[in-house]
Design an enzyme around this catalytic site. Structure first.
Site, PDB file in Angstrom:
ATOM      1  N   LYS A   7       0.852  -1.192   0.000  1.00  8.69           N
ATOM      2  CA  LYS A   7       0.000   0.000   0.000  1.00  8.69           C
ATOM      3  C   LYS A   7       0.886   1.239   0.000  1.00  8.69           C
ATOM      4  O   LYS A   7       1.707   1.421   0.902  1.00  8.69           O
ATOM      5  CB  LYS A   7      -0.908  -0.002   1.238  1.00  8.69           C
ATOM      6  CG  LYS A   7      -1.677   1.312   1.455  1.00  8.69           C
ATOM      7  CD  LYS A   7      -2.614   1.263   2.669  1.00  8.69           C
ATOM      8  CE  LYS A   7      -3.247   2.620   2.957  1.00  8.69           C
ATOM      9  NZ  LYS A   7      -4.151   2.607   4.140  1.00  8.69           N
ATOM     10  N   LYS A  15     -10.555  12.858   7.326  1.00 10.45           N
ATOM     11  CA  LYS A  15     -10.131  12.537   8.685  1.00 10.45           C
ATOM     12  C   LYS A  15     -10.183  13.801   9.552  1.00 10.45           C
ATOM     13  O   LYS A  15      -9.907  14.883   9.050  1.00 10.45           O
ATOM     14  CB  LYS A  15      -8.677  12.034   8.685  1.00 10.45           C
ATOM     15  CG  LYS A  15      -8.480  10.632   8.135  1.00 10.45           C
ATOM     16  CD  LYS A  15      -7.016  10.216   8.225  1.00 10.45           C
ATOM     17  CE  LYS A  15      -6.775   8.844   7.623  1.00 10.45           C
ATOM     18  NZ  LYS A  15      -7.375   7.737   8.384  1.00 10.45           N
ATOM     19  N   ASP A  24       1.515   6.347   5.423  1.00 14.50           N
ATOM     20  CA  ASP A  24       0.599   5.425   4.763  1.00 14.50           C
ATOM     21  C   ASP A  24       1.182   4.801   3.486  1.00 14.50           C
ATOM     22  O   ASP A  24       0.518   4.007   2.836  1.00 14.50           O
ATOM     23  CB  ASP A  24      -0.726   6.144   4.457  1.00 14.50           C
ATOM     24  CG  ASP A  24      -1.935   5.271   4.733  1.00 14.50           C
ATOM     25  OD1 ASP A  24      -1.804   4.281   5.470  1.00 14.50           O
ATOM     26  OD2 ASP A  24      -3.016   5.587   4.199  1.00 14.50           O
ATOM     27  N   GLU A  42      -9.333   3.477   1.802  1.00 10.14           N
ATOM     28  CA  GLU A  42      -8.773   3.529   0.446  1.00 10.14           C
ATOM     29  C   GLU A  42      -7.673   2.497   0.218  1.00 10.14           C
ATOM     30  O   GLU A  42      -7.435   2.076  -0.904  1.00 10.14           O
ATOM     31  CB  GLU A  42      -8.233   4.941   0.168  1.00 10.14           C
ATOM     32  CG  GLU A  42      -6.812   5.226   0.673  1.00 10.14           C
ATOM     33  CD  GLU A  42      -6.642   5.136   2.189  1.00 10.14           C
ATOM     34  OE1 GLU A  42      -7.650   5.239   2.909  1.00 10.14           O
ATOM     35  OE2 GLU A  42      -5.505   4.932   2.651  1.00 10.14           O
ATOM     36  N   ARG A  80      -7.514  -0.628   0.933  1.00 12.62           N
ATOM     37  CA  ARG A  80      -8.020  -1.891   0.387  1.00 12.62           C
ATOM     38  C   ARG A  80      -8.380  -1.764  -1.084  1.00 12.62           C
ATOM     39  O   ARG A  80      -8.361  -2.753  -1.813  1.00 12.62           O
ATOM     40  CB  ARG A  80      -9.203  -2.384   1.238  1.00 12.62           C
ATOM     41  CG  ARG A  80     -10.372  -1.452   1.288  1.00 12.62           C
ATOM     42  CD  ARG A  80     -11.313  -1.755   2.458  1.00 12.62           C
ATOM     43  NE  ARG A  80     -10.771  -1.304   3.742  1.00 12.62           N
ATOM     44  CZ  ARG A  80     -11.383  -1.472   4.912  1.00 12.62           C
ATOM     45  NH1 ARG A  80     -12.567  -2.078   4.977  1.00 12.62           N
ATOM     46  NH2 ARG A  80     -10.833  -1.035   6.020  1.00 12.62           N
TER      47      ARG A  80
HETATM   48  N1  BES Z   1      -4.372   4.717   6.698  1.00  7.75           N
HETATM   49  C1  BES Z   1      -5.500   4.401   7.481  1.00  7.75           C
HETATM   50  C2  BES Z   1      -5.197   3.415   8.599  1.00  7.75           C
HETATM   51  C3  BES Z   1      -4.317   3.912   9.706  1.00  7.75           C
HETATM   52  C4  BES Z   1      -4.858   4.466  10.841  1.00  7.75           C
HETATM   53  C5  BES Z   1      -2.947   3.757   9.637  1.00  7.75           C
HETATM   54  C6  BES Z   1      -4.042   4.898  11.878  1.00  7.75           C
HETATM   55  C7  BES Z   1      -2.132   4.187  10.654  1.00  7.75           C
HETATM   56  C8  BES Z   1      -2.662   4.750  11.781  1.00  7.75           C
HETATM   57  C9  BES Z   1      -6.592   3.764   6.615  1.00  7.75           C
HETATM   58  O1  BES Z   1      -6.621   4.162   5.298  1.00  7.75           O
HETATM   59  C10 BES Z   1      -7.909   4.134   7.222  1.00  7.75           C
HETATM   60  O2  BES Z   1      -8.184   5.290   7.310  1.00  7.75           O
HETATM   61  N2  BES Z   1      -8.670   3.134   7.628  1.00  7.75           N
HETATM   62  C11 BES Z   1      -9.944   3.354   8.230  1.00  7.75           C
HETATM   63  C12 BES Z   1     -10.877   2.294   7.725  1.00  7.75           C
HETATM   64  C13 BES Z   1     -12.317   2.548   8.068  1.00  7.75           C
HETATM   65  C14 BES Z   1     -12.788   3.807   7.373  1.00  7.75           C
HETATM   66  C15 BES Z   1     -13.142   1.367   7.625  1.00  7.75           C
HETATM   67  C16 BES Z   1      -9.771   3.252   9.741  1.00  7.75           C
HETATM   68  O3  BES Z   1      -8.981   2.434  10.205  1.00  7.75           O
HETATM   69  O4  BES Z   1     -10.409   4.014  10.440  1.00  7.75           O
HETATM   70 ZN    ZN Z   2      -4.767   4.755   4.510  1.00  4.36          ZN
HETATM   71 ZN    ZN Z   3      -7.722   5.952   4.975  1.00  2.00          ZN
END
Ligand code: BES
Ligand code: ZN
Ligand code: ZN
Length: 491
Positions: free
Chosen positions: A250, A262, A273, A334, A336
């Protein structure tokens, strides 16, 4: 690669100012005592070491004047018995705090070759200091690291330590580099430039080529940014390959969440990321440097996730490379989407194993904290990753992919949705269940292809202060595990 001179010596090299000699301190029933060493420590006999701040606790370091203007660095072993993992951590912590020396001599108990090279590996990991991935490498300090040991250590083993640790440090620089400099094109250009004079083949797909290749996930995630996405494919094809490993990373160079924006505090740190992509890039180049007899194809799925008038909307339906349609319900899920394209492309090659690696879910950090990476997937691939991680001294934990979660991703308008709105239950597992849909099936057996998914959202970034070989910021986690998996597949 680091130009620090690495060596193993049976005798103590000549001592002079600018040289630190690291000696272990262990706990005994009487208090503390120096661990087995080769250098003469007669001058310490009359000293009250305890009063000088010498303790046996891990990572404690006391500097005491040594012979000929050198310095003894007395480091706590923090354990009853030394093993290779402790040696790696200890050597790194010592190197980090002895950054002002020209030469560091490790005069510690070593039982075998592994012990000696783990100390070297740790020492290089401990030299890590950030400088932008786009700058010329800074001058290394110390200039030389010597492990004093009576065991025989091969040049190959020393090279392996150097390649492993240097590659981890390079991942750290790539990830720590600020996101105004690190964006899809700049990262792709850097990979091409870095690998120009190697036997690795680099193919970069720009936005037009992504469109032509039906990479709907990468395009959908990248379309909100003025800096368009890329797919970077890196191929290592040695003549005598025993098997084929595909790596998928990723590479979100910055994750704002997109229109599912966010909140400010969660957005800070989202330069991390792209760790998965940086890791597969450095893993395949390390594997090539080591000349392992395994074919490796690495896919870096690179995009910047931004909100704008052209960004993907919640409810948009996109088509992934393998033809499956996805309803995007949350543009912040995103990772996934880009991995779905990467896994589809990897599956087409029918490799012997696919491993994807991603800072995928905040849920990974909630479930496992920031020291254990999660591994999910088919049983054989998960076992291979677990064994390699153990060998590399990295921490992974096997998590399940419960089939009953699949229905939470049902969509009225597409084959699958990318998230379950209003529920965070099992978020890491649900992401894994989503990814599984994009791993191909083996043509002959109709079984799912061998696949492991590593969620490193908790472990990629160390928000606390440095410990052992882990610096503050980007950690470079899992690179050594991936290379070790490849070693297993090369035999
Ligand atoms: N890049 C984030 C995941 C992440 C969170 C990495 C904190 C490092 C630290 C990912 O793209 C994301 O935002 N995932 C969401 C998924 C949800 C919307 C289903 C999450 O984990 O909140
Ligand atoms: Zn992400
Ligand atoms: Zn994200």
């Amino acid at each position: 690669m680091t130009n620090i001179k690495l060596s193993v010596s049976k005798k103590i090299p000549s001592l002079r100012p600018g040289v630190a000699v690291v000696i272990g301190v262990q706990k005994t029933s009487k208090g503390i005592e120096l661990a087995e060493h080769t250098v003469s420590t007669e001058s310490l006999n009359h000293l009250d070491l305890k009063a000088l701040g010498v303790t046996w606790t891990a990572e404690s370091i006391a500097r005491i004047p040594g012979p000929e203007g050198s310095v003894f660095a007395l480091v706590g072993l923090g354990a009853e018995e030394l093993d290779e993992d402790i040696l790696r951590e200890l050597a790194a912590a010592a190197t980090r705090s002895l950054g002002d020396f020209d030469e560091i001599i490790f005069d510690l108990p070593t039982e075998d070759e592994r012990d000696a090279v783990c100390a070297l590996e740790g020492a290089i990991l401990g030299t890590y200091r950030y400088h932008s991935a786009f700058d010329k490498p800074a001058k290394a300090k110390p200039k030389s690291v010597v492990v004093v040991s009576q065991v025989a250590v091969s040049a190959t083993a020393i090279t392996r330590a150097r390649v492993m640790a240097t590659s981890v440090n390079r991942v750290r620089d790539l990830v720590n580099t600020p996101p105004n400099l690190m964006f899809p094109k700049s990262l792709a250009d850097l990979v091409s430039a870095d690998l120009k004079d190697t036997d690795l083949k680099v193919t970069v797909l720009d936005e037009k080529e992504l469109k032509a290749g039906n990479f709907g996930g990468i395009l959908a995630v990248g379309q909100g940014s003025s800096r368009p996405p890329r797919m970077v494919k890196i191929e290592y094809s040695p003549k005598k390959a025993k098997s084929h490993l595909a790596l998928v990373g990723k590479g979100i160079t910055f994750d704002t969440g997109g229109l599912s924006l966010k909140p400010p505090a969660s957005m800070v740190g989202m330069k991390y990321d792209m760790t998965g992509a940086a890791t597969v890039f450095q893993a395949v180049s390390a594997i090539a440097k080591l000349g392992l007899a395994v074919k490796v194809t690495a896919f870096m799925c690179v995009a910047e996730n931004m909100p704008s008038g052209s960004a993907t909307r919640p409810n948009d339906v996109i088509t992934i490379r393998n033809g499956k349609t996805v309803e995007v319900l949350n543009t912040d899920a995103e990772g996934r989407l880009v991995l779905a394209d990467g896994l589809s492309a990897a599956s087409e090659l029918e490799p012997d194993m696919i491993i994807d690696i991603a800072t995928l879910t905040g849920a990974a950090r909630v479930a496992l904290g920031d020291r254990y990476s999660a591994v999910m997937g088919t049983a054989d691939a998960v076992s291979a990753v677990e064994a390699a991680a153990f060998d590399a001294g990295e921490l992974v934990w096997h998590m399940p992919l419960p089939s009953e979660l699949r229905s939470r991703l049902d969509s009225d308008v597409a084959d699958i949705a990318n998230a379950k709105i209003g529920s965070t239950a099992g978020g890491m597992l649900l992401a894994g269940v989503f990814l599984r849909e994009f791993v191909g099936t083996d043509k002959s057996s109709a079984k799912q292809q061998s696949w492991a998914h590593l969620d490193i959202a908790g472990t990629a970034n160390n928000e606390g202060s440095a410990y052992g070989y882990t610096p503050k910021g980007a950690t470079g986690v899992a690179l050594r595990t991936l290379v070790t998996v490849a070693e297993g597949m090369s035999r």
